[in-house]
Design an enzyme around this catalytic site. Structure first.
Site, short mmCIF file in Angstrom:
data_model
loop_
_atom_site.label_atom_id
_atom_site.label_comp_id
_atom_site.label_asym_id
_atom_site.label_seq_id
_atom_site.Cartn_x
_atom_site.Cartn_y
_atom_site.Cartn_z
N TYR A 195 37.90 24.23 -32.40
CA TYR A 195 36.49 24.83 -31.61
C TYR A 195 36.27 25.92 -32.15
CZ TYR A 195 35.79 26.98 -27.04
OH TYR A 195 34.73 27.41 -26.00
N SER A 202 31.40 31.05 -27.72
CA SER A 202 32.59 31.83 -28.13
C SER A 202 33.05 33.06 -28.95
CB SER A 202 33.84 30.84 -28.12
OG SER A 202 35.22 31.38 -28.58
N LYS A 233 31.95 25.81 -32.11
CA LYS A 233 30.77 27.00 -32.03
C LYS A 233 30.35 27.79 -33.00
CE LYS A 233 31.49 26.93 -28.01
NZ LYS A 233 30.80 27.50 -26.51
#
Length: 332
Positions: free
Chosen positions: A210, A184, A214
């Site tokens: 998150y 991402s 990533k």
């Protein structure tokens, strides 16, 4: 030699909206003539796709099946997976599909799933790490690992290691076996810092958790590429751009509301992933790269994150992963 396509691509890459939205996908598709020749057949190949019940994973499973691959749908919910299998069969009659039930954040699940896949298939040609989580509240896996890190980083590492014999058997042929990570653009904002990878309960922010996962995921992809190159296994990570998926609708509703007209379709977001799985060009002759729209991209855009990405920090991450996963630091 710099081409007109390179100049336009560089200009797009200098922006977020121009590069990550459907604008970038559309312009690059035209400039680089993505549709000038079809992707090669994957007949006789086996692909394992995690998180294949919706969004990018579903599109990837469907397109790989249409190319002739046998696709193993890895999902937590067996009922959803069964419905997806039926849906793909309706769109791709005669597709070869099986289901493996497992949670990528549950390490014992990943070891069991690997045993089941190995019992069915001698080889695995493509392993797609797409499943993950972006949750508003902090939870932990059965092993006590923060769920975002467990599902994006630790669990996929365990699955990769457990499937290594199958990947090696596929890697002995040409084109080589591939391990592909769906990352991402959020990772661009976060440095590599193993000590901060698992966010505590206090001040927990799912979006930051998150992004940190990533960042670790992309770094791990590069480290695995180095370790597996001699085994005929290619490892790449990719960024799908900003795609309108059920995960985005659920976890980032404000972001989706603001940019919805510009968000990529799941098919546009999954394009590079499918291309990496099937292409016999640069995607199969290089390893350890990070991709967006079928081109290699830098993994850092900020000097602060670049400065954090040291050999010592990478070694710290590898040791931590070995500790929490229960896997040896040295791979066989």
């Amino acid at each position: 030699m710099t081409t007109f396509s390179d100049i336009v691509d560089t200009a797009l890459e200098g922006t977020l909206v121009g590069s990550f939205t459907r604008i970038g996908a559309s312009v690059r598709r035209s400039l680089d003539a993505w549709d000038s020749e079809p992707l090669p057949s994957l007949e006789g190949r086996v692909a394992v796709v995690s998180g294949a019940t919706s969004g990018l994973g579903l599109v990837t499973a469907q397109r790989l099946a249409a190319l002739g691959a046998h696709v193993c749908i890895l999902a937590r919910d067996e009922g959803k997976a069964a419905r997806v299998r039926t849906s793909i069969l309706n769109d791709v009659p005669g597709a070869s599909l099986t289901i493996a039930r497992g949670d990528t954040g549950h390490l014992d699940d990943m070891r069991r799933v690997a045993r089941e896949i190995a019992a069915r298939h001698e080889r695995v040609d493509v392993l797609v790490h797409n499943a993950g989580a972006l949750d508003a509240e902090r939870t932990v896996s059965p092993e006590g690992i923060e769920t975002t890190v467990a599902s994006h980083v630790v669990g996929p590492l365990v699955l990769t290691r457990a499937l290594l014999p199958c990947l090696e058997r596929a890697g002995s042929s040409r084109p080589p076996a591939r391990v592909l990570w769906v990352s991402s653009g959020g990772m661009y904002a976060e440095p590599l810092d193993t000590s901060r990878l698992e966010m505590p309960h206090r001040g927990y922010d799912g979006v930051v958790a998150y992004a940190r996962a990533k960042r670790a995921q992309v770094t791990l992809s590069e480290m695995l590429a180095e370790r597996l190159a001699s085994r005929g296994i290619v490892v790449h990570a990719m960024h799908p751009g900003w795609a309108d998926t059920p995960g985005v609708a659920r976890s980032l509703p404000r972001f989706r509301a603001m940019l919805r007209p510009l968000l990529r379709t799941p098919n546009e977001g999954a394009d590079t992933l499918v291309w990496l799985a099937a292409s016999r060009g640069l995607a199969s002759t290089t390893t350890g790269r990070f991709w967006l729209d079928r081109r290699v991209r830098a993994i850092h855009k900020l000097s602060s994150t670049r400065a954090s990405d040291t050999a010592a920090e990478r070694e710290r991450l590898w040791r931590w992963l070995a500790t929490v996963s229960g896997e040896p630091e040295t791979w066989p």
